[in-house]
Design an enzyme around this catalytic site. Structure first.
Site, PDB file in Angstrom:
ATOM      1  N   GLU A 191     -15.180   0.449  -2.898  1.00  0.00           N
ATOM      2  CA  GLU A 191     -14.784  -0.807  -3.528  1.00  0.00           C
ATOM      3  C   GLU A 191     -14.242  -1.808  -2.506  1.00  0.00           C
ATOM      4  O   GLU A 191     -13.656  -1.420  -1.492  1.00  0.00           O
ATOM      5  CB  GLU A 191     -13.711  -0.529  -4.580  1.00  0.00           C
ATOM      6  CG  GLU A 191     -14.235   0.363  -5.704  1.00  0.00           C
ATOM      7  CD  GLU A 191     -13.239   0.610  -6.833  1.00  0.00           C
ATOM      8  OE1 GLU A 191     -13.661   0.512  -7.990  1.00  0.00           O
ATOM      9  OE2 GLU A 191     -12.063   0.899  -6.562  1.00  0.00           O
ATOM     10  N   CYS A 224     -10.390  -7.854   0.641  1.00  0.00           N
ATOM     11  CA  CYS A 224      -9.754  -6.570   0.948  1.00  0.00           C
ATOM     12  C   CYS A 224     -10.867  -5.542   1.101  1.00  0.00           C
ATOM     13  O   CYS A 224     -11.643  -5.315   0.171  1.00  0.00           O
ATOM     14  CB  CYS A 224      -8.816  -6.207  -0.208  1.00  0.00           C
ATOM     15  SG  CYS A 224      -8.049  -4.591  -0.018  1.00  0.00           S
ATOM     16  N   CYS A 276      -9.743   9.181   1.329  1.00  0.00           N
ATOM     17  CA  CYS A 276      -8.616   9.036   2.254  1.00  0.00           C
ATOM     18  C   CYS A 276      -7.923  10.376   2.396  1.00  0.00           C
ATOM     19  O   CYS A 276      -7.813  11.127   1.438  1.00  0.00           O
ATOM     20  CB  CYS A 276      -7.632   7.996   1.717  1.00  0.00           C
ATOM     21  SG  CYS A 276      -6.265   7.658   2.853  1.00  0.00           S
ATOM     22  N   CYS A 303      -0.872   9.947   0.055  1.00  0.00           N
ATOM     23  CA  CYS A 303       0.292   9.244  -0.512  1.00  0.00           C
ATOM     24  C   CYS A 303       0.308   9.445  -2.032  1.00  0.00           C
ATOM     25  O   CYS A 303      -0.709   9.261  -2.696  1.00  0.00           O
ATOM     26  CB  CYS A 303       0.240   7.752  -0.180  1.00  0.00           C
ATOM     27  SG  CYS A 303       0.210   7.431   1.586  1.00  0.00           S
ATOM     28  N   CYS A 351      -0.879   6.523  -4.591  1.00  0.00           N
ATOM     29  CA  CYS A 351      -2.102   5.760  -4.322  1.00  0.00           C
ATOM     30  C   CYS A 351      -3.333   6.474  -4.858  1.00  0.00           C
ATOM     31  O   CYS A 351      -3.511   7.675  -4.640  1.00  0.00           O
ATOM     32  CB  CYS A 351      -2.236   5.558  -2.812  1.00  0.00           C
ATOM     33  SG  CYS A 351      -3.696   4.614  -2.343  1.00  0.00           S
ATOM     34  N   GLY A 371      -8.947   4.097   2.262  1.00  0.00           N
ATOM     35  CA  GLY A 371      -8.956   4.716   3.586  1.00  0.00           C
ATOM     36  C   GLY A 371      -7.787   4.303   4.449  1.00  0.00           C
ATOM     37  O   GLY A 371      -7.058   3.356   4.148  1.00  0.00           O
ATOM     38  N   CYS A 392      -3.272  -3.289  -5.302  1.00  0.00           N
ATOM     39  CA  CYS A 392      -2.908  -2.353  -4.235  1.00  0.00           C
ATOM     40  C   CYS A 392      -2.806  -0.939  -4.767  1.00  0.00           C
ATOM     41  O   CYS A 392      -2.114  -0.689  -5.748  1.00  0.00           O
ATOM     42  CB  CYS A 392      -1.550  -2.708  -3.644  1.00  0.00           C
ATOM     43  SG  CYS A 392      -1.467  -4.326  -2.963  1.00  0.00           S
TER      44      CYS A 392
HETATM   45  N1  SAH Z   1      -4.023   3.398   4.244  1.00  0.00           N
HETATM   46  C1  SAH Z   1      -3.528   2.113   4.594  1.00  0.00           C
HETATM   47  C2  SAH Z   1      -4.294   1.031   3.919  1.00  0.00           C
HETATM   48  C3  SAH Z   1      -4.053   0.895   2.438  1.00  0.00           C
HETATM   49  S1  SAH Z   1      -3.347  -0.645   2.220  1.00  0.00           S
HETATM   50  C4  SAH Z   1      -2.038   2.070   4.315  1.00  0.00           C
HETATM   51  O1  SAH Z   1      -1.531   3.032   3.774  1.00  0.00           O
HETATM   52  O2  SAH Z   1      -1.380   1.116   4.705  1.00  0.00           O
HETATM   53  C5  SAH Z   1      -2.825  -0.640   0.650  1.00  0.00           C
HETATM   54  C6  SAH Z   1      -1.358  -0.919   0.502  1.00  0.00           C
HETATM   55  O3  SAH Z   1      -1.046  -0.698  -0.859  1.00  0.00           O
HETATM   56  C7  SAH Z   1      -0.503   0.052   1.299  1.00  0.00           C
HETATM   57  O4  SAH Z   1       0.694  -0.553   1.714  1.00  0.00           O
HETATM   58  C8  SAH Z   1      -0.218   1.099   0.270  1.00  0.00           C
HETATM   59  O5  SAH Z   1       0.892   1.871   0.605  1.00  0.00           O
HETATM   60  C9  SAH Z   1      -0.010   0.245  -0.949  1.00  0.00           C
HETATM   61  N2  SAH Z   1      -0.145   0.976  -2.196  1.00  0.00           N
HETATM   62  C10 SAH Z   1      -0.782   2.139  -2.405  1.00  0.00           C
HETATM   63  N3  SAH Z   1      -0.654   2.521  -3.691  1.00  0.00           N
HETATM   64  C11 SAH Z   1       0.051   1.554  -4.303  1.00  0.00           C
HETATM   65  C12 SAH Z   1       0.486   1.369  -5.635  1.00  0.00           C
HETATM   66  N4  SAH Z   1       0.214   2.239  -6.596  1.00  0.00           N
HETATM   67  N5  SAH Z   1       1.176   0.241  -5.889  1.00  0.00           N
HETATM   68  C13 SAH Z   1       1.451  -0.660  -4.939  1.00  0.00           C
HETATM   69  N6  SAH Z   1       1.058  -0.541  -3.658  1.00  0.00           N
HETATM   70  C14 SAH Z   1       0.380   0.570  -3.350  1.00  0.00           C
END
Ligand code: SAH
Length: 339
Positions: free
Chosen positions: A90, A103, A110, A114, A117, A157, A331
């Site tokens: 996506e 984006c 990935c 986390c 996510c 990723g 995000c």
């Molecule tokens: N893997 C990289 C790129 C992902 S960026 C990273 O971790 O930075 C996406 C951003 O959205 C990151 O800051 C991630 O931590 C955040 N994110 C992930 N899940 C989320 C959620 N459920 N709500 C808000 N932000 C989230």
């Protein structure tokens, strides 16, 4: 077949030399691909028919098919792309007053794990190639007849876990003869792969680095982000200091606020202490709900209190706009799909 979009200009010239062609031809092809954004070698009309044939025999264009396009009530558009090997990823197009921001994803799945996510949790398949990373931009530009002005490496990723392809893609995106998006309009977000942050600082690329911090104690961060067991907060912030010193660029810290988890005043106080003296900006993200996720968004009141505390104590903090959450495009809501 080799993907013509996997090469930055220097490498493409090398390919042409190896084919017995003049290097300036590579520059012409580069312009067709990234300035004119043609979708076929046949459209490269200043090349001889013979050269076009030769290119077709040796390289593919790897144009993505659009499998699905969903539009949010706020105008955000989420694309599901067929990456031509049975997998789908996506990308999300957001429209701001200053232009279009895209984006993009860097991996099919990935490995970071986390807890909050959606991109993680399902099986990791593979890295995207540089060509597949830049193709997301080209496909969206072709589809809408627009020019993207900002690119954020914040899709599916961990960009620094696919380091070489991501850096190479940035060179193509940033090249004036390529997609020509200024480095300051390109952001990479990382969950905190410390050695790669040191490496990135040496690349001489002026892009913005975003760090997914999300917690202020190692205990809490390790619970939310397993990567913290490998590289803790102190090590991460040391790498950030080095990055700022080497690049003279401000770092952006992302902090997703979840109710009763990391959103109280004690967290804000610790965050101020941690970031003291760092040239940075804090991006507060109201945490987005994901399927089977335990985290719940903080109240608006708490989010604003958190922001105000940071701002009152010398740390510039803003609340990220929630775009596309009604179509799972916000995000943390992107995920790979099987076809
Ligand atoms: N893997 C990289 C790129 C992902 S960026 C990273 O971790 O930075 C996406 C951003 O959205 C990151 O800051 C991630 O931590 C955040 N994110 C992930 N899940 C989320 C959620 N459920 N709500 C808000 N932000 C989230």
């Amino acid at each position: 077949m080799k993907n013509i979009k996997d090469y930055d200009l220097i490498e493409l010239k090398q390919e042409f030399i190896e084919m017995g062609e003049k290097p300036f031809r590579a520059e012409q092809v580069f312009k067709w691909l990234y300035e004119a954004k043609v979708a076929s070698f046949d459209d490269m009309t200043n090349l001889s028919l013979e050269l076009r044939e030769k290119l077709k025999q040796n390289y593919g264009m790897h144009n993505f098919n659009i499998l699905r396009k969903q539009e949010s009530s706020d105008g955000t558009i989420k694309y599901l792309f067929d990456v031509l090997d049975g997998n789908a990823i996506e990308s999300v197009l957001m429209s701001y007053h200053h232009g279009y921001s895209l984006c993009i994803s860097t991996q099919i799945g990935c490995k970071m794990g986390c807890k909050f996510c959606a991109s993680t949790g399902i099986k990791f398949i593979r890295d995207l190639t540089s060509g597949e990373i830049v193709e997301q931009i080209l496909a969206v530009e072709r589809d809408n007849n627009i020019r993207i002005s900002n690119v954020v490496f914040m899709g599916i990723g961990e960009p620094l876990d696919n380091y070489d392809n991501v850096v190479n893609a940035i060179r193509i995106i940033n090249n004036q003869k390529g997609i020509n998006i200024g480095a300051r309009h390109i952001s990479i977000s990382t969950s905190g792969l410390v050695p790669k942050i040191y490496q990135l600082a040496e690349e001489n690329i002026q892009c913005t680095l975003s760090i997914s911090l999300h917690a202020t104690t190692d205990e809490k961060r390790s619970e939310m982000m397993p990567v913290n067991n490998r590289y803790n907060i102190a090590e991460l912030l040391q790498a950030c200091r080095d990055y700022i010193e080497k690049t003279n660029r401000r770092i952006s810290f992302e902090y997703a606020l979840a109710k009763d988890n990391n959103d109280n005043l004690e967290d804000a106080k610790r965050l101020v202490k941690l970031l003291k003296g760092l040239i940075c900006h804090v991006n507060l993200i109201p945490i987005n709900k994901i399927e089977n996720g335990d985290y719940v968004k903080s109240s608006n009141e708490n989010i604003m209190k958190f922001r105000d505390y940071l701002n009152d104590h010398g740390i510039v903090a803003t609340i990220r706009r929630e775009l596309g959450s009604d179509i799972d495009a916000a995000c943390g809501q992107l995920r790979r799909k099987n076809l």
